[in-house]
Scaffold this motif. Structure first.
Motif, mmCIF file in Angstrom:
data_model
loop_
_atom_site.group_PDB
_atom_site.id
_atom_site.type_symbol
_atom_site.label_atom_id
_atom_site.label_comp_id
_atom_site.label_asym_id
_atom_site.label_seq_id
_atom_site.Cartn_x
_atom_site.Cartn_y
_atom_site.Cartn_z
ATOM 1 N N GLN A 211 10.543 7.583 3.422
ATOM 2 C CA GLN A 211 10.857 8.649 4.368
ATOM 3 C C GLN A 211 11.881 8.179 5.392
ATOM 4 O OE1 GLN A 211 9.600 11.881 4.042
ATOM 5 N NE2 GLN A 211 11.317 12.213 5.423
ATOM 6 N N PRO B 231 0.822 -1.206 0.000
ATOM 7 C CA PRO B 231 0.000 0.000 0.000
ATOM 8 C C PRO B 231 0.863 1.266 0.000
ATOM 9 C CG PRO B 231 -0.756 -1.537 1.675
ATOM 10 C CD PRO B 231 0.524 -2.081 1.114
ATOM 11 N N ALA B 232 0.377 2.319 -0.640
ATOM 12 C CA ALA B 232 1.125 3.573 -0.777
ATOM 13 C C ALA B 232 1.611 4.126 0.555
ATOM 14 C CB ALA B 232 0.292 4.598 -1.534
ATOM 15 N N PRO B 233 0.791 4.169 1.618
ATOM 16 C CA PRO B 233 1.298 4.716 2.885
ATOM 17 C C PRO B 233 2.510 3.963 3.421
ATOM 18 C CG PRO B 233 -1.091 4.540 2.959
ATOM 19 C CD PRO B 233 -0.637 3.848 1.712
ATOM 20 N N ILE B 234 2.546 2.652 3.252
ATOM 21 C CA ILE B 234 3.693 1.862 3.716
ATOM 22 C C ILE B 234 4.926 2.195 2.883
ATOM 23 C CG2 ILE B 234 4.641 -0.479 3.873
ATOM 24 C CD1 ILE B 234 1.825 -1.404 4.683
ATOM 25 N N THR B 235 4.757 2.320 1.570
ATOM 26 C CA THR B 235 5.868 2.655 0.685
ATOM 27 C C THR B 235 6.406 4.041 1.013
ATOM 28 O OG1 THR B 235 4.902 1.291 -1.054
ATOM 29 C CG2 THR B 235 6.559 2.886 -1.737
ATOM 30 N N GLN B 236 5.514 5.002 1.224
ATOM 31 C CA GLN B 236 5.937 6.367 1.543
ATOM 32 C C GLN B 236 6.682 6.414 2.883
ATOM 33 O OE1 GLN B 236 2.208 8.419 1.270
ATOM 34 N NE2 GLN B 236 2.307 8.580 -0.957
ATOM 35 N N GLU B 237 6.204 5.672 3.856
ATOM 36 C CA GLU B 237 6.862 5.625 5.167
ATOM 37 C C GLU B 237 8.257 5.010 5.044
ATOM 38 O OE1 GLU B 237 6.269 3.484 9.511
ATOM 39 O OE2 GLU B 237 4.525 3.745 8.227
#
Length: 99
Positions: free
Chosen positions: A64, A55-61
């Protein structure tokens, strides 16, 4: 998701689900055949095999966290690579040719 009866290959209905782990990635699907002449009841196993794209939030985290751990020198190198033609938006827009 469509489940077919393993006996007559007609459409089956999922009547209930039993999760086998806390993450809810493995379950048993209790099913029954919708064909009146068959009426079979059976259990299918369903599980998550692997992620194709998390999922995008996991990839973004993840990104970061990696950036936060980089030194100033590493960040400078990354910025140069992004600015270079090999990492430009044109290069990213064009998918690589498949062989």
């Amino acid at each position: 998701m469509r489940i077919d009866c393993p006996y007559c290959l007609k459409k089956a209905r999922i009547t209930s689900r039993n999760y086998l782990n806390e993450e809810k990635t493995v379950s048993e699907l209790y099913c029954e055949c919708t064909d009146r002449d068959c009426q079979a009841r059976f259990v299918f196993s369903l599980s998550l095999k692997h992620h194709i794209n998390p999922p995008a939030p996991i990839t973004q985290e993840l990104i970061q966290n990696l950036i936060n751990r980089m030194s100033q020198e590493e960040l400078g190198e990354l910025q140069k690579k992004i600015a270079s033609s090999a990492y430009s938006r044109e290069a990213i827009k064009k998918p690589p040719k498949r062989v």
